[in-house]
Every structure is written in C-alpha cells, then in structure tokens.
Design a protein around this motif. Sequence first.
Motif, PDB file in Angstrom:
ATOM      1  N   SER A   1       0.835  -1.205   0.000  1.00 47.63           N
ATOM      2  CA  SER A   1       0.000   0.000   0.000  1.00 47.63           C
ATOM      3  C   SER A   1       0.866   1.249   0.000  1.00 47.63           C
ATOM      4  N   GLY A   2       0.476   2.226  -0.812  1.00 48.35           N
ATOM      5  CA  GLY A   2       1.202   3.488  -0.860  1.00 48.35           C
ATOM      6  C   GLY A   2       0.963   4.317   0.387  1.00 48.35           C
ATOM      7  N   THR A   3       2.022   4.905   0.920  1.00 52.48           N
ATOM      8  CA  THR A   3       1.932   5.784   2.083  1.00 52.48           C
ATOM      9  C   THR A   3       2.834   6.987   1.821  1.00 52.48           C
ATOM     10  N   GLU A   4       2.993   7.832   2.825  1.00 51.73           N
ATOM     11  CA  GLU A   4       3.895   8.966   2.662  1.00 51.73           C
ATOM     12  C   GLU A   4       5.350   8.523   2.585  1.00 51.73           C
ATOM     13  N   HIS A   5       5.608   7.255   2.942  1.00 49.42           N
ATOM     14  CA  HIS A   5       6.976   6.735   2.915  1.00 49.42           C
ATOM     15  C   HIS A   5       7.182   5.652   1.857  1.00 49.42           C
ATOM     16  N   VAL A   6       6.115   5.149   1.266  1.00 50.62           N
ATOM     17  CA  VAL A   6       6.201   4.077   0.270  1.00 50.62           C
ATOM     18  C   VAL A   6       5.396   4.474  -0.956  1.00 50.62           C
ATOM     19  N   ARG A   7       6.018   4.370  -2.113  1.00 55.49           N
ATOM     20  CA  ARG A   7       5.370   4.748  -3.368  1.00 55.49           C
ATOM     21  C   ARG A   7       5.596   3.645  -4.403  1.00 55.49           C
ATOM     22  N   VAL A   8       4.574   3.346  -5.181  1.00 56.79           N
ATOM     23  CA  VAL A   8       4.680   2.367  -6.256  1.00 56.79           C
ATOM     24  C   VAL A   8       4.236   3.035  -7.554  1.00 56.79           C
ATOM     25  N   ASP A   9       5.144   3.115  -8.502  1.00 54.06           N
ATOM     26  CA  ASP A   9       4.820   3.603  -9.849  1.00 54.06           C
ATOM     27  C   ASP A   9       4.725   2.385 -10.756  1.00 54.06           C
ATOM     28  N   THR A  10       3.578   2.168 -11.357  1.00 53.74           N
ATOM     29  CA  THR A  10       3.380   0.967 -12.150  1.00 53.74           C
ATOM     30  C   THR A  10       2.497   1.246 -13.354  1.00 53.74           C
ATOM     31  N   GLY A  11       2.565   0.342 -14.320  1.00 51.85           N
ATOM     32  CA  GLY A  11       1.711   0.439 -15.498  1.00 51.85           C
ATOM     33  C   GLY A  11       0.968  -0.855 -15.743  1.00 51.85           C
ATOM     34  N   VAL A  12       0.880  -1.712 -14.719  1.00 50.49           N
ATOM     35  CA  VAL A  12       0.213  -3.004 -14.868  1.00 50.49           C
ATOM     36  C   VAL A  12      -0.856  -3.158 -13.794  1.00 50.49           C
ATOM     37  N   TYR A  13      -1.613  -4.244 -13.909  1.00 46.33           N
ATOM     38  CA  TYR A  13      -2.665  -4.538 -12.943  1.00 46.33           C
ATOM     39  C   TYR A  13      -2.895  -6.049 -12.920  1.00 46.33           C
ATOM     40  N   GLU A  14      -3.547  -6.514 -11.869  1.00 46.48           N
ATOM     41  CA  GLU A  14      -3.817  -7.938 -11.751  1.00 46.48           C
ATOM     42  C   GLU A  14      -4.698  -8.399 -12.908  1.00 46.48           C
ATOM     43  N   GLY A  15      -4.265  -9.438 -13.580  1.00 48.29           N
ATOM     44  CA  GLY A  15      -4.992  -9.932 -14.742  1.00 48.29           C
ATOM     45  C   GLY A  15      -4.441  -9.419 -16.056  1.00 48.29           C
ATOM     46  N   GLY A  16      -3.559  -8.415 -15.995  1.00 52.15           N
ATOM     47  CA  GLY A  16      -2.964  -7.855 -17.200  1.00 52.15           C
ATOM     48  C   GLY A  16      -1.839  -8.735 -17.734  1.00 52.15           C
TER      49      GLY A  16
END
Length: 661
Positions: free
Chosen positions: A362-377
């Motif tokens: 999960s994204g928080t003020e201390h953790v960031r995820v930049d992605t271009g995919v999703y479950e099932g993709g």
Amino acid sequence: MFKKILIANRGEIACRVIKSAKRMGILTVAVYSEADKDALHVSLADEAVCIGPSTSSQSYLVADRILEACRSTQADAVHPGYGFLSENAEFAKQLDQAGIVFIGPGVHAITSMGDKITSKQLAQEAGVNTVPGSTEVICDPVMAVRIAQSIGYPVMLKASAGGGGKGMRVAFNDEDCQEGFERASNEARSSFGDDRIFIEKFIEQPRHIEIQVLGDTHGNIVHLGERECSLQRRHQKIIEEAPSPFIDEETRARMGEQAVALARAVQYHSAGTVEFIVDAERNFYFLEMNTRLQVEHPVTEFVTGLDLVELMIRIAAGEPLPLSQADIRLKGWAIEARIYAEDPFRNFLPSVGRLVRYAPPSGTEHVRVDTGVYEGGEVSIHYDPMIAKLITYGADREESIQRMRRALNEFTIRGVAHNISFLGALVNHPRFAKGQLSTNLIAEEYPDGFDATNVVHDDPALLIIVCAVIHRRYRERAAQISGQLPGYEPQVGQQWVIVTGNEHHPVEICPAEQGYDVTYADLTYHVESNWEFGQPLFRGRIDGVDVCVQVERRHLIYRLFHWGTQVDMLALSARAAGLLSLMPVKEPPDLSKFLLSPMPGMLASLRVEVGEEVKAGQDLAVVEAMKMENVLRAERDGKVAHIVATVGETLAVDQVILEFE
C-alpha cells in the motif's frame, strides 16, 4: 496552461504523467499499440488512440502516427516520457512545425546532448571533466580494435544514440572488441535506428552518479542534487538512491556546477540529467546527458519535495522556475528498486504472461509504487520487462533501507517470474548496507549468477514455524469437511516434519490461547495470526514480534518468500518423511544434444548450418527479447544434425532451435 496533453509513451511512465496532469486539471490522451489495448495507461487517460501494431517500430516509434493522434484529439502538447521518441530531435521539430508543444528541451539541446560524440565535445568546451577516449564514429570491427588498442584496454563500446544499457559492451581484448562492436551496433540499430558506435576508456570500480538539472525558457537553471545509480546489471540500473552515500557536500557542489554549466551551454530548458562516472577518489567524469525525465526521478522528488513532471509541464507552458538554487534543500533519503519480469534463478531471462496475482504494498507517505500493470494484465514480449518501481523514503538511509525491505517482502506477484528475491538479496547485502557500491558489485558478488544459495535467511526457524502453522490450519479445515468415510477422517495431528530440500525438521504444534505453540529445535514459539486461506501474505506475531511472509500453496508444497529468500517446503508425518528419504532421485533428461531457447523471444539469426562442426563456446544463434540481443553458444563440441526453428520465428521457453548428432 495547456488544456490537453498527449502522452507519447506506455507503461508506468505514461501512468505517472497522467497522474500529475490530472492533478493540474489538464485532460490527457493515451496512445497505444494493438498489444496495449487493455493497458493501464489507456484506462487512466481521458482519451485513447490506437497507433499501430504491437512492435514499437510500427507504433510508439512512428512519429507521424503520434502527430495524427495529436491532431485528431486536438492535444496542445506532448509529453514523451522516457525511451521511444523522448530524445528524438526530429520528432520535437515536427511537433513544433505543427504548432504542438513538446514537453521537453529544445531541438538544439536534444541534438547536441542526444549524440554522445557531440555531447562529449561540448562538455569539454564547457569545462566539464570527460573520460579519455575517441569521439570518432567507428566504421567496422577492425577500426574498433585499432582505436581500442590506442586507448588501452579495457574499453567501453557505446552507441552514440544509446541509453538504458542498450548498445553497450565492455571489451578487455581484441576478440571482445570485435564481437562487442557487432552486438552493440545491432542493438543500437534495432533500439534507436542509429548504429553509430564510439569508444572510451572503461574506468574500473566506478560509481555511476547523476545530477538532476532543471531549466526554464527564461535562462534560469538549477540542479537538484545527485542520484546514486551504481547498482546495475548489464549496464541497466536496478536500484537507485538519493542522495549518494559516497558524495560529500564539496563534490556535490562541483558536480552540480558542471552539470548546470553544460545545461547552460545548450540553452537547456526542462528536466534533464547529467550522468557522471566517479572513481574511488571522488574524481568524476562526464558520461552523457539524458534530455528527458529519468526512470529514477521519484527518489529526487522524495528528497526535494518537488513534482518533476508538473515542473516540466509548467516550463513547457512558458512559466519561470518557482525556485532558485538557494531554495533547494535535500531532506531525508529515498531508494528506488526496479521490479522486472525476469527470472533471476535462470540468469535473468525475461518472463512474459499474465499477472495472475498483482498486489503491491500500500502506498503511504513513505512508500510509493509507480506501475503500469494490474492484476490480470499481460506482460508482453514486445516491450521493456519493467513491472513497477518501488520507492521508499526515510529520515536517513537506514530507515529507507528498512522500509524497502518490508515493502519488497509484501510485494506479491504471481503468473510471471520476477526479480524481487534478487532485489531483496541486494538490499540485505553487507556492501549495500555500508554504501560500498560500484557498477561491478553484482558481477563481483554473483560471478556465477544468482541462485537460492546466495540468499541465506537470517532466521531459518521463522519459515519453518510459519509453514507448520499454515499446514496445521489446512489440516484443521480438512478435518471439518462433512460426509467423510467413517474411520478415514483426516487427523489433524501435532507431530510433523517440515522438509526443505534434503533437510528434515521435526516440529510439534499445539493450539494455544489466541494462536499456536510451535516447538522446534528444543525451543517453543508462540504464534498469533488472522491469516485466511488464499491470502498471499501471512501476517502475524511470533513471540510478540511482527512478521510478514508471502505464502503460495502448490499442491503439497508450500512456497514461502521472506527477506529475499524463496523456500519450497513439505509438511509430512514422520512416517511419510522417512519414506521420502528412501525415494530414488529422479534424474533430469539429457537435453545436451539440443539447443533450446532459454527465453521467449524472436530468433534473430542462426550462425551455423546443417552438417557444420561446432566447437564449445561457438556462437550458434541470437534470440532477441525485450529489445536485447542474447547470444546462444555451444556448450560442447558437436555436429549440427537438424535445424528446427527458422529465423524470424517467435520462440517459447525451451523450444528446440537445433539438434546435434
């Protein structure tokens, strides 16, 4: 300000640009190939336009189709992201002629800095330190060897229009140089449409450190500090951080001054990056300038508090920079890990297929995820294998590392192979903890490749205990199933043997208040958890300490992931474990008479013919996958009996290419 922006890219960077544009109230247009019709960036944008077939040379690299998409959607501006047309001066010129704003630097800067030979000459004129080497374009392997000998080995052969590790080879002798020239020029031609190669001295034990610059159209240019990008494999960055654990204030200031001087020399406006090689004495040398947004820009955003995409858009719209050099302060520490669809246990071969499960932390003020995919993709064979970028932030480096460890531990991907175990091993490595980095670290620490033995868990008992608890839960559920044959109901049992490889670990597990007591190796552990069947993460407490372990049940096998370790375990009764130890080992089939494709890809070329005698180490074929050429060589002497695959054919993993007598 612009009303509508078209993003001439795909994947995570397209999604990243869309997010900033939406926050600014700007409409967005996505472009996509036929392979990307269901991609995440397509669904996030306000509009989407198909620009051609799956291969990038027929879609994302075709400027005319991007321009037509701009006209049909009435886009005011284009953000190119990184890769593809992001550093294509002709594309920027065509946009300008069409009255569409290119969200990036001017044509002069792209042309000057995009050509590594010209950029090195300009850097020298601007007073920037440069690596010894030749700025001549290499015409053929003979010329490459001659120049390499004059410089002195080792040397680096580099594509003039290259980037992202494409079109780069290190040569330690004449033979390496000749082969490296062919590989580098071929990769450069297929990736950039420009096969020009030049040579420079290869600095051993180097660090790769880059300076982020930002300029506007009013003559203001600042730098935003450095990024440490030394952790690389095959010249491809894997983990980056800001600031660098190696650079002091004095060196940072000098590097920043030279980066700004170079940017000013080409009237640079927009975000750009000046890359340096730094030796053990903190001497630094200009490597190249990337006239675009970098993949690793989020670490700079964390430590400066700035949104680089938003600033690029505002600069392109004619706004002045809202800050001066004196306003820039670096605060805290950020680390980025690139998560790729590749198998570290099979020499990092690319992996394609459907993301059966995709659950980032999960994204928080201390953790960031930049992605271009999703479950099932789908992860496609046609493009870069990046799945996501995981970025963590802390008050200092140690805190950022610990958050990265936890976030990698929670990142769940199923359906394709991925490099999370490898990333976990790197962030847990003593050299990384001490900041003792170089671009050679991976080659030095994993000279024979990466395998499970490279990741030794600091507390193996933890995984055994978790496996025992999960197995107990499954047995309890099985015992509750109604309608079972009397006298043959499953018995839950308390005594079990956890089998890992050839090791047997007896355990005893009993229900206790709010959980279970597990006895292993004469110690008793109290386990509490609300884990439910099917959940990929086992969260709980062992003797009051929080734990999080990824778990996947494969028939009788429990596969556990923790701190970069991947372990397959069996939970058996003592009788079954005893019988298992007596079972003969099934020998794998002898496939030595076949050349198999180690990855999904296209057979780019065959180097042998039927009836030809080959020697061990001889080139047999080249498989192109995800824009990289992979040379397959003979493992032993032999004679070619049959050629099964044809050049241009799309190969599956382990598909037969040819057969020996």
